[in-house]
Design a protein around this motif. Structure first.
Motif, mmCIF file in Angstrom:
data_model
loop_
_atom_site.group_PDB
_atom_site.id
_atom_site.type_symbol
_atom_site.label_atom_id
_atom_site.label_comp_id
_atom_site.label_asym_id
_atom_site.label_seq_id
_atom_site.Cartn_x
_atom_site.Cartn_y
_atom_site.Cartn_z
ATOM 1 N N LEU A 94 3.186 5.671 -15.777
ATOM 2 C CA LEU A 94 4.393 6.469 -15.617
ATOM 3 C C LEU A 94 4.011 7.759 -14.919
ATOM 4 O O LEU A 94 3.092 8.456 -15.350
ATOM 5 N N GLY A 95 4.669 8.061 -13.816
ATOM 6 C CA GLY A 95 4.427 9.321 -13.140
ATOM 7 C C GLY A 95 3.740 9.150 -11.811
ATOM 8 O O GLY A 95 3.723 8.073 -11.230
ATOM 9 N N ALA A 96 3.169 10.263 -11.341
ATOM 10 C CA ALA A 96 2.519 10.274 -10.040
ATOM 11 C C ALA A 96 1.280 11.152 -10.099
ATOM 12 O O ALA A 96 1.208 12.078 -10.911
ATOM 13 N N GLN A 97 0.323 10.872 -9.253
ATOM 14 C CA GLN A 97 -0.885 11.690 -9.171
ATOM 15 C C GLN A 97 -1.473 11.573 -7.773
ATOM 16 O O GLN A 97 -1.163 10.652 -7.036
ATOM 17 N N LEU A 109 13.358 3.949 -8.790
ATOM 18 C CA LEU A 109 13.736 4.367 -7.433
ATOM 19 C C LEU A 109 13.059 5.677 -7.051
ATOM 20 O O LEU A 109 12.585 5.842 -5.925
ATOM 21 N N LEU A 110 13.002 6.612 -7.988
ATOM 22 C CA LEU A 110 12.347 7.891 -7.709
ATOM 23 C C LEU A 110 10.864 7.709 -7.429
ATOM 24 O O LEU A 110 10.321 8.298 -6.496
ATOM 25 N N CYS A 111 10.196 6.909 -8.249
ATOM 26 C CA CYS A 111 8.761 6.668 -8.053
ATOM 27 C C CYS A 111 8.497 6.002 -6.710
ATOM 28 O O CYS A 111 7.617 6.419 -5.961
ATOM 29 N N LYS A 134 -0.519 8.127 -5.925
ATOM 30 C CA LYS A 134 -0.216 6.980 -6.767
ATOM 31 C C LYS A 134 1.016 7.321 -7.591
ATOM 32 O O LYS A 134 1.089 8.399 -8.194
ATOM 33 N N ALA A 135 1.997 6.420 -7.597
ATOM 34 C CA ALA A 135 3.210 6.618 -8.375
ATOM 35 C C ALA A 135 3.599 5.303 -9.019
ATOM 36 O O ALA A 135 3.356 4.237 -8.455
ATOM 37 N N GLY A 136 4.187 5.394 -10.204
ATOM 38 C CA GLY A 136 4.611 4.161 -10.836
ATOM 39 C C GLY A 136 5.343 4.365 -12.135
ATOM 40 O O GLY A 136 5.278 5.411 -12.773
ATOM 41 N N PHE A 137 6.067 3.335 -12.474
ATOM 42 C CA PHE A 137 6.731 3.218 -13.768
ATOM 43 C C PHE A 137 6.691 1.743 -14.110
ATOM 44 O O PHE A 137 7.563 0.979 -13.729
ATOM 45 N N GLY A 138 5.631 1.314 -14.767
ATOM 46 C CA GLY A 138 5.418 -0.104 -15.041
ATOM 47 C C GLY A 138 4.802 -0.793 -13.837
ATOM 48 O O GLY A 138 3.738 -1.360 -13.913
ATOM 49 N N ILE A 139 5.491 -0.720 -12.713
ATOM 50 C CA ILE A 139 4.976 -1.219 -11.445
ATOM 51 C C ILE A 139 4.655 0.004 -10.604
ATOM 52 O O ILE A 139 5.462 0.926 -10.514
#
Length: 185
Positions: free
Chosen positions: A105-108, A15-17, A70-75
């Motif tokens: 995992l994370g954002a950039q 949800l955060l991502c 770009k953000a993600g955690f798996g998706i």
């Protein structure tokens, strides 16, 4: 119960991502903000890449995205807004978006500059309703020669791209699957 707790934690991180991604989409920038950010991105390009200004002057057009998040955690997903410049003048505004699945995992944030070296490639891009890299046209990522300079004599691709991160030009990336859509601004 630990597996349920882990599932809940995963859900919160997702949800955060996606909240970060959605907030970027929801806060569409004005033309004036995009124009200022595009100019800053181009100045960085000219400063960090030898021969960039000369190469840009020879180009038919340039599509500049100052900040693609770009953000993600798996998706994951990415989104950014930018401007298409022809002969140094903004002619249209575009968004870029892509989705991905896999280990992430994370954002950039990154800056993406697409350079159209042939008029036919630029025309095809401008006439499309939604242009997708790798489907509607291939995009070659540029690696610099000795001394961080563009070797214009070796560039034969109709569309080339430069991708910058916080630490400069990035390599071994792909833009395939990125969709570019004209914005009504």
């Amino acid at each position: 119960m630990p597996s349920r707790q882990r599932t809940n934690q995963l859900f919160v991180v997702l949800l955060l991502c996606f909240g970060l991604f959605a907030s970027q989409v929801g806060l569409a920038a004005s033309k004036q903000v995009i124009d200022v950010e595009v100019e800053e991105a181009l100045q960085r390009f000219y400063k960090e890449v030898g021969g960039a200004r000369k190469f840009a002057n020879m180009a038919e057009g340039m599509l500049v995205f100052p900040s693609v998040i770009k953000a993600g955690f798996g998706i994951g997903g990415e989104y950014g807004e930018g401007a298409l410049l022809v002969k140094g003048k903004t002619v249209a505004y575009y968004s870029t978006a892509a989705a991905s699945i896999g280990f992430q995992l994370g954002a950039q944030s990154k800056t993406v500059i697409l350079v159209f070296t042939e008029k036919s490639a630029l025309d095809k891009f401008r006439q499309s309703d939604g242009w997708e890299a790798g489907v509607d046209g291939s995009v070659a990522l540029i690696e610099l020669g000795a001394g961080g300079t563009i070797d214009t004599s070796n560039i034969r691709d109709p569309i080339v791209a430069f991708v910058f991160g916080n630490k400069g030009l990035m390599y071994n990336l792909t833009l395939e699957g990125s969709k570019y859509t004209r914005l009504n601004k």
